[in-house]
Scaffold this active site. Structure first.
Site, PDB file in Angstrom:
ATOM      1  N   ASP A 146      -2.668  11.018  -3.988  1.00 39.85           N
ATOM      2  CA  ASP A 146      -3.356  11.508  -3.903  1.00 39.85           C
ATOM      3  C   ASP A 146      -4.025  13.123  -3.439  1.00 39.85           C
ATOM      4  O   ASP A 146      -4.419  12.370  -2.289  1.00 39.85           O
ATOM      5  CB  ASP A 146      -5.259  10.976  -5.443  1.00 39.85           C
ATOM      6  CG  ASP A 146      -5.925  10.777  -4.938  1.00 39.85           C
ATOM      7  OD1 ASP A 146      -5.770   9.740  -3.483  1.00 39.85           O
ATOM      8  OD2 ASP A 146      -6.787  10.865  -4.822  1.00 39.85           O
ATOM      9  N   ASP A 153      -2.613   5.048   7.288  1.00 39.12           N
ATOM     10  CA  ASP A 153      -3.208   6.038   7.890  1.00 39.12           C
ATOM     11  C   ASP A 153      -3.872   5.930   8.747  1.00 39.12           C
ATOM     12  O   ASP A 153      -4.047   5.256  10.582  1.00 39.12           O
ATOM     13  CB  ASP A 153      -4.123   7.000   6.779  1.00 39.12           C
ATOM     14  CG  ASP A 153      -4.365   8.157   7.306  1.00 39.12           C
ATOM     15  OD1 ASP A 153      -3.717   8.929   8.476  1.00 39.12           O
ATOM     16  OD2 ASP A 153      -4.821   8.777   6.323  1.00 39.12           O
ATOM     17  N   PHE A 157      -0.885  17.071   5.433  1.00 35.20           N
ATOM     18  CA  PHE A 157      -1.683  15.364   3.828  1.00 35.20           C
ATOM     19  C   PHE A 157      -0.815  15.796   2.905  1.00 35.20           C
ATOM     20  O   PHE A 157       0.192  16.626   2.491  1.00 35.20           O
ATOM     21  CB  PHE A 157      -2.941  16.732   3.229  1.00 35.20           C
ATOM     22  CG  PHE A 157      -3.725  16.072   2.514  1.00 35.20           C
ATOM     23  CD1 PHE A 157      -4.662  15.207   3.124  1.00 35.20           C
ATOM     24  CD2 PHE A 157      -4.036  15.959   1.037  1.00 35.20           C
ATOM     25  CE1 PHE A 157      -5.600  13.576   1.496  1.00 35.20           C
ATOM     26  CE2 PHE A 157      -4.340  15.338  -0.006  1.00 35.20           C
ATOM     27  CZ  PHE A 157      -5.004  14.463   0.648  1.00 35.20           C
ATOM     28  N   LYS A 196       1.342   7.048   8.678  1.00 33.74           N
ATOM     29  CA  LYS A 196       0.990   8.562  10.007  1.00 33.74           C
ATOM     30  C   LYS A 196       0.298   7.082  11.265  1.00 33.74           C
ATOM     31  O   LYS A 196      -0.730   7.148  11.161  1.00 33.74           O
ATOM     32  CB  LYS A 196       0.498   8.553   8.715  1.00 33.74           C
ATOM     33  CG  LYS A 196       0.037  10.368   9.100  1.00 33.74           C
ATOM     34  CD  LYS A 196      -0.962  10.360   8.626  1.00 33.74           C
ATOM     35  CE  LYS A 196      -0.434  11.644   7.042  1.00 33.74           C
ATOM     36  NZ  LYS A 196      -1.817  11.950   6.247  1.00 33.74           N
ATOM     37  N   ARG A 246      -0.785  12.135  -8.368  1.00 33.07           N
ATOM     38  CA  ARG A 246      -0.209  10.530  -8.215  1.00 33.07           C
ATOM     39  C   ARG A 246       1.490  11.180  -8.900  1.00 33.07           C
ATOM     40  O   ARG A 246       2.071   9.648  -8.389  1.00 33.07           O
ATOM     41  CB  ARG A 246      -1.139   9.697  -8.142  1.00 33.07           C
ATOM     42  CG  ARG A 246      -2.106   9.762  -7.885  1.00 33.07           C
ATOM     43  CD  ARG A 246      -3.617   8.226  -8.653  1.00 33.07           C
ATOM     44  NE  ARG A 246      -4.576   8.277  -7.979  1.00 33.07           N
ATOM     45  CZ  ARG A 246      -5.330   8.144  -6.620  1.00 33.07           C
ATOM     46  NH1 ARG A 246      -4.444   7.365  -5.521  1.00 33.07           N
ATOM     47  NH2 ARG A 246      -6.509   7.693  -6.469  1.00 33.07           N
ATOM     48  N   GLU A 265       0.694  -1.014  -0.264  1.00 32.46           N
ATOM     49  CA  GLU A 265       0.250  -0.282   0.196  1.00 32.46           C
ATOM     50  C   GLU A 265       0.773   1.461   0.035  1.00 32.46           C
ATOM     51  O   GLU A 265       2.226   1.307   0.387  1.00 32.46           O
ATOM     52  CB  GLU A 265      -1.395   0.000   0.970  1.00 32.46           C
ATOM     53  CG  GLU A 265      -2.012  -0.337   0.942  1.00 32.46           C
ATOM     54  CD  GLU A 265      -3.221   1.155   0.206  1.00 32.46           C
ATOM     55  OE1 GLU A 265      -2.454   1.453  -0.531  1.00 32.46           O
ATOM     56  OE2 GLU A 265      -4.130   0.665   0.197  1.00 32.46           O
ATOM     57  N   ASP A 266       0.922   2.431  -0.282  1.00 34.59           N
ATOM     58  CA  ASP A 266       1.142   3.304  -0.514  1.00 34.59           C
ATOM     59  C   ASP A 266       1.297   4.119   1.261  1.00 34.59           C
ATOM     60  O   ASP A 266       2.344   4.593   1.376  1.00 34.59           O
ATOM     61  CB  ASP A 266       0.763   4.770  -1.200  1.00 34.59           C
ATOM     62  CG  ASP A 266      -1.109   4.974  -1.271  1.00 34.59           C
ATOM     63  OD1 ASP A 266      -1.900   4.878  -0.696  1.00 34.59           O
ATOM     64  OD2 ASP A 266      -1.684   5.487  -2.039  1.00 34.59           O
TER      65      ASP A 266
END
Ligand code: PRP
Length: 182
Positions: free
Chosen positions: A160, A104, A153, A132, A166, A100-101
């Site tokens: 994105d 969170d 953010f 995060k 992206r 995953e990117d």
């Protein structure tokens, strides 16, 4: 560089990201020596990180993808996870590496991990470019983390804002003015 004017700060440069991804790939290759992992990317955010990661991996591997999302159109997670495209492969008995990117709140990944574990893989590990931890609401940690970041953010390297940014080859913090007055 295109769209750099929308960034408040470059958190990690293209070179820093590339170096860290190479380190992660080396570690993962060591850990999976003798195995043929199934690397699963969660679209859309993971596509750039995953492409870089697997090209630096030195064990044989196969690939698959799922489409899942939770954010909707804003900067705050909606709390709901939708799997709109499932895996093509049967993961039973496979060594699955979920990519995953960003981890969170953990909402998306805790649901996906639970779903994938129910399919009885031989092993299941989680690899994320960004973590995060301040925002975590679910008890989930990644096995491999590129960078731990503050609660800002961030965009780029697959991440994105409203589907934009992206393609940026670095990780940047978006100027609040971009999302406060869209
Ligand atoms: C992002 C990201 C993770 C998730 C992380 O996906 O790719 O899947 O949010 O947030 P969480 O830990 O709070 O669940 P998004 O829903 O924005 O879809 P995308 O992959 O298409 O960008």
């Amino acid at each position: 560089m295109m769209m750099q004017q929308d960034m408040q700060q470059i958190l990690f440069t293209q070179e820093q990201v590339a170096a860290r991804v190479r380190e992660m790939a080396a570690q993962i290759s060591q850990d999976y020596a003798g195995k043929t992992p199934l690397v699963v990317g969660i679209l859309r955010g993971s596509f750039i990180f995953m492409a870089d990661l697997v090209r630096a991996m030195e064990v044989p591997l196969t690939l698959d993808f799922m489409v899942a999302s939770s954010y909707g159109a804003g900067t705050v997670s909606s709390g709901k996870v939708k799997i709109s495209l499932d895996l093509q492969e049967d993961i039973a008995g496979r060594d699955v590496l979920l990519v995953e990117d960003i981890l969170d709140t953990g909402n998306t990944l805790s649901k996906l991990v639970a779903e994938l574990k129910s399919r009885r893989p031989a092993s299941l590990k989680l690899c994320v470019l960004l973590d995060k931890p301040e925002r975590r609401t679910k008890p989930i940690e990644a096995d491999y983390v590129g960078f731990t970041i503050p609660d800002a953010f961030v965009v780029g390297c697959g991440l994105d804002y409203n589907q934009l940014y992206r393609q940026l080859p670095y990780i940047g913090i978006l100027k609040p003015s971009v999302y406060e007055h869209p």
